[in-house]
Scaffold this motif. Structure first.
Motif, mmCIF file in Angstrom:
data_model
loop_
_atom_site.group_PDB
_atom_site.id
_atom_site.type_symbol
_atom_site.label_atom_id
_atom_site.label_comp_id
_atom_site.label_asym_id
_atom_site.label_seq_id
_atom_site.Cartn_x
_atom_site.Cartn_y
_atom_site.Cartn_z
ATOM 1 N N GLY A 200 -12.648 79.018 10.867
ATOM 2 C CA GLY A 200 -12.276 78.136 9.772
ATOM 3 C C GLY A 200 -11.109 78.653 8.961
ATOM 4 N N HIS A 219 -10.776 71.206 2.311
ATOM 5 C CA HIS A 219 -11.349 72.052 3.356
ATOM 6 C C HIS A 219 -12.264 71.237 4.261
ATOM 7 N N PRO A 221 -15.450 71.681 6.615
ATOM 8 C CA PRO A 221 -16.467 72.689 6.931
ATOM 9 C C PRO A 221 -16.815 72.788 8.412
ATOM 10 N N ARG A 222 -16.658 71.684 9.157
ATOM 11 C CA ARG A 222 -16.942 71.731 10.595
ATOM 12 C C ARG A 222 -16.124 70.650 11.306
ATOM 13 N N SER A 230 -15.233 75.297 13.085
ATOM 14 C CA SER A 230 -16.268 75.128 12.061
ATOM 15 C C SER A 230 -16.435 76.453 11.333
ATOM 16 N N VAL A 231 -16.546 76.389 10.013
ATOM 17 C CA VAL A 231 -16.659 77.614 9.240
ATOM 18 C C VAL A 231 -18.001 78.281 9.532
ATOM 19 N N ALA A 236 -17.859 81.628 5.280
ATOM 20 C CA ALA A 236 -18.133 80.852 4.067
ATOM 21 C C ALA A 236 -18.467 81.764 2.894
ATOM 22 N N GLU A 253 -14.601 69.236 0.101
ATOM 23 C CA GLU A 253 -15.061 69.493 1.462
ATOM 24 C C GLU A 253 -15.180 68.151 2.198
ATOM 25 N N ASP A 255 -16.415 66.570 5.206
ATOM 26 C CA ASP A 255 -17.335 66.747 6.333
ATOM 27 C C ASP A 255 -17.344 65.471 7.174
ATOM 28 N N SER A 267 -21.382 75.306 3.292
ATOM 29 C CA SER A 267 -20.459 75.008 2.211
ATOM 30 C C SER A 267 -19.750 76.268 1.721
ATOM 31 N N ILE A 268 -18.494 76.091 1.280
ATOM 32 C CA ILE A 268 -17.770 77.217 0.686
ATOM 33 C C ILE A 268 -17.802 77.141 -0.841
#
Length: 443
Positions: A200, A219, A221-222, A230-231, A236, A253, A255, A267-268
């Motif tokens: 990621g 961002h 996330p995946r 994907s992170v 993360a 984010e 998604d 989640s970051i």
């Protein structure tokens, strides 16, 4: 100074310039006079001229190019997702879902009917809101506020608009989703590239972007588009630690692949982060024409977003909201969505394995498409494939730098049968040809 510019205040001077651009006397790319020369010619204070140029910049009429001066903005076209118009080539760069795997809405339409919704009523359907809150809260581990917009791109645009002004810096993944590039460019924000690797967004890249004063981070996330990355949980954690030092930077984010993803959501956004939003569109699993996304966010961000979705102007049709709710809560539709996710993953994995066996190493990550690294320039390969009947998406389209140095192509191959997949791989290998030499990694 030959231009017919006049005015004594900043607003009058700015309006004079705007009139020249509207009449075509000043064209995209044309340089405006230096501030000092303008001030002397008009007999105004230099600060007045600076303020006039600032007004033009905020209005999106001009942009500052440092030593190259201030110039009228050139609106370059931005690549878009979807089928190429009027092409006889087999298009494997679309980024589209397979219509055969999108749930049939016929039965759900009857459920979505009901009484008319009038002005002044809540803009979010109660049933969809309850379902979305449970769905998002379960992944975020916190209570959320729900907002509904006309798709993910609409949500991102509105989220940035309620937080930023022109020339504010925004951290974007590089390579980047086409809609994000388009949104940032049109709004006049300043994109700051954050590199993407297999786990990621990179920690060093995010830290550097924050040091440059970005006010928002977008961002994925995946199933990052175009790379499919994907992170990971470890990454993360590292990104949350960096963001903890900037709690008021808006973190969005996107998604987009959500229900179709074969990867866990991570989640970051840390527990104490103040400005954040998680956006989930239904377009990948219910179809692009179902222009709807649900956004979970902190209360302040939700209030700001809701201000831009007032009844009578821009709220999302309740018929569409009810239809979405009916589909995502239907057992048969949910089973088909899950099967679709497995189908995309299997087809991409099979193609990657065939390509690797043919001497073109490829790896299937997550998402609708494959991000394939090439030993030579992607533009060269794309041009050669056109002569063989294929239309592919070069990685240059997704680059924030705008150069033509990408060695990647994005391929949407999940709808190819085995014979066509073999033919595309053979043509890819031929397009690379004898030009292929091992690449030297830098850094």
């Amino acid at each position: 100074m030959d231009l017919d510019i006049h005015g004594e205040t900043a607003s009058e001077i700015a309006e004079s310039f705007r009139a020249l651009t509207e009449r075509g006397i000043l064209r995209p790319g044309d340089a405006l006079p230096p501030v000092r020369a303008l001030a002397e010619a008009l007999g105004v204070n230099r600060n007045t001229a600076v303020a006039a140029y600032r007004q033009l910049t905020v209005a999106g009429v001009v942009e500052s190019r440092g030593r190259a001066g201030t110039r009228v903005i050139e609106r370059a076209p931005v690549a878009q997702e979807g089928f190429a118009a009027d092409s006889v080539l087999r298009d494997v760069g679309t980024g589209n879902p397979d219509p055969a795997w999108i749930p049939d809405i016929a039965t759900a339409l009857a459920t979505a009917a009901g009484r008319p919704v009038l002005y002044g009523e809540p803009v979010v359907d109660a049933g969809l809101e309850r379902w979305a809150r449970q769905w998002m809260s379960a992944d975020l581990g916190r209570d959320v506020r729900i907002t509904v917009t006309s798709g993910a791109a609409d949500a991102v645009e509105r989220l940035l608009a309620q937080s930023l002004t022109r020339d504010d810096a925004v951290a974007l993944e590089d390579p980047c989703f086409l809609a994000s590039i388009h949104t940032v460019r049109l709004a006049g924000y300043r994109p700051v590239a954050v590199p993407i690797d297999e786990e990621g967004m990179t920690v060093a890249g995010l830290r550097a972007a924050l040091e440059q004063g970005v006010r928002a981070v977008v961002h994925t996330p995946r199933a990052q588009n175009p790379t499919g990355a994907s992170v990971t949980a470890e990454r993360a954690t590292q990104l949350r630690a960096v963001l903890a030092e900037h709690p008021y930077v808006l973190v969005i984010e996107d998604d987009h692949f959500s229900m179709l993803s074969r990867q866990p959501f991570v989640s970051i956004v840390g527990a104490n982060h103040r400005r954040w939003a998680l956006v989930r569109s239904v377009s990948k699993f219910l179809g692009p024409d179902m222009c709807l996304a649900v956004t979970a966010s902190d209360p302040d961000t939700a209030d700001r977003l809701a201000m831009r979705l007032t009844p009578g102007t821009t709220w999302v049709s309740h018929l569409l909201q009810r239809l979405t709710h009916a589909l995502v809560t239907d057992t048969t539709s949910r089973a088909q969505i899950d099967a679709a996710g497995s189908h995309y993953a299997a087809r991409n994995r099979a193609f990657a394995e065939r390509a690797t066996s043919a001497g073109l190493p490829a790896r299937a990550r997550d998402g609708l498409s494959l991000w394939v690294e090439l030993p030579i320039a992607a533009r060269t390969v794309a041009e050669r494939l056109m002569r063989r009947g294929w239309l592919v998406r070069s990685g240059d389209d997704f680059s924030l730098s705008g150069d033509d140095s990408s060695h990647h192509v994005r391929l949407t191959v999940h709808d190819l049968d085995d014979a066509d997949a073999e033919r595309l791989i053979a043509d890819l290998v031929a397009a690379v040809g004898r030009d292929a030499t091992p690449r030297t990694e830098v850094g």
